[in-house]
Every structure is written in C-alpha cells, then in structure tokens.
Design an enzyme around this catalytic site. Structure first.
Site, PDB file in Angstrom:
ATOM      1  N   GLY A 177       0.839  -1.185   0.000  1.00 52.52           N
ATOM      2  CA  GLY A 177       0.000   0.000   0.000  1.00 52.52           C
ATOM      3  C   GLY A 177       0.879   1.240   0.000  1.00 52.52           C
ATOM      4  CD  GLN A 195       3.433   5.928   2.583  1.00 49.53           C
ATOM      5  OE1 GLN A 195       2.473   5.365   2.089  1.00 49.53           O
ATOM      6  NE2 GLN A 195       4.434   5.272   3.160  1.00 49.53           N
ATOM      7  CG  HIS A 210      -0.426   1.333   7.298  1.00 44.99           C
ATOM      8  ND1 HIS A 210       0.537   0.850   8.158  1.00 44.99           N
ATOM      9  CD2 HIS A 210       0.214   2.215   6.480  1.00 44.99           C
ATOM     10  CE1 HIS A 210       1.702   1.428   7.866  1.00 44.99           C
ATOM     11  NE2 HIS A 210       1.534   2.254   6.860  1.00 44.99           N
TER      12      HIS A 210
HETATM   13 NI    NI Z   1       2.929   3.316   5.689  1.00 45.40          NI
END
Ligand code: NI
Length: 178
Positions: free
Chosen positions: A50, A55, A139
């Site tokens: 994922g 990010q 998450h």
């Molecule tokens: Ni992560």
C-alpha cells in the site's frame, strides 16, 4: 508511462499533515492520473502492499493498495477521498511502513472494515475488507490524516535483516511494509 517516485521518510513534515480532499475536476487532470500511475509503480517497486499520496510528497487524499489473496491473485485498488466505516473486531499484528524503513511495530486494528470513496475515474466505490487487506486500508487511511504506526504501535523495534541458513534457504520475512 509510470515512474517511480521518491518515498518520503519520517520525520518529513508532509507525512504529518492532514491531506486535502481531491475535487472531481482535479481527479480528471492528467497530473493526478499520472500521480496514481506513479504511486502504483512506486508501491510495486518498493515493494509494498500500500502507498498513500503524502508518502510521495503530495498531500492529497489518495491511496493505492494491492494485497495478494489466498491464491496469490493480486488486484490493485485505488481510492480517492476514502472513508473507513464499519470497523469490526480487533486484531494485533506486526506492521512496517515504507516511510519508516527498518522499523516494525505491533498495531491493533479492526479485523474488518468498509472503505467508501471514489475510484480513479470518480466513480463511487464501496469495498468490504478483512484481515491483511483491512489492515492495509486502515494503515493507508491513517497516512492521509498524518498518522504513522509509531503513534499507535507497541513493541516498536528494528527489523532484523533477512538471513540465509547454511543450505542457502532464505527465511521469509513475516512483516509487511504498507
Ligand atoms: Ni505506511
């Protein structure tokens, strides 16, 4: 074409921001579609199961995921403006995160959940998930709110490198990077 993007690591400030919703117009823009292609490419290359847009330095509410099922079949998911609902049950398991290289922790999450939101074309989607897929979705949703596993994990520790025994067999890593 899809390109690998650099994955930001803690303590980069973008990882701590609450990501912004994506508008329907914004989602149709080539820039956003390229971002989604690149996120999938970057996730597979990492490798991870994922990846959330913050990010790769984009503070927007988008995440991708791909968790193999029992038959090893993979299916890429793309969620835009996802909302996690119907959290049920509880399960604790070891997690890693691509933005926290070399770190593992035990995280308690719901055993199952439902994700609603848009797909990459702006169509409404609703996906029921359990087990590792549900863990992965939870998450990634945390990433969109600036939350990292170190905020909620117990037994935070350094990952031990994969070692080879004398026969050359590799011990399989039990953790997953999400
Ligand atoms: Ni992560």
């Amino acid at each position: 074409m899809a390109y690998r993007r650099r994955i930001l690591t803690d303590p980069h400030p973008i990882l701590r921001k609450v990501a912004k919703k994506v508008t329907a117009l914004e989602l149709r823009m080539p820039l956003t579609q390229q971002l989604i292609d690149d996120m999938l490419e970057t996730m597979y290359a990492a490798p991870g199961i994922g990846l959330a847009a913050p990010q790769v330095g984009v503070s927007k509410r988008i995440f991708v995921a791909d968790v193999a099922d029992e038959e090893g079949q993979r299916k890429p998911y793309v969620f835009v403006n996802p909302v996690i609902t119907e959290l049920q049950g509880e399960e604790t398991a070891t997690e890693g995160c691509l933005s926290l290289p070399g770190i593992l922790g035990d995280v308690t999450r719901a055993q199952s959940c439902v994700v609603t939101g848009w797909d990459r074309h702006g169509r409404k989607v609703r996906v029921e998930a359990s087990g590792l897929l549900a863990r992965c979705f939870q998450h990634e949703a945390d990433h969109l709110d600036g939350i990292l596993i170190t905020d909620k994990a117990t037994n935070i520790r350094e990952a031990v490198a994969v070692t080879s025994d004398s026969a050359g067999a590799r011990s399989a890593p039990t953790d997953v990077s999400i």
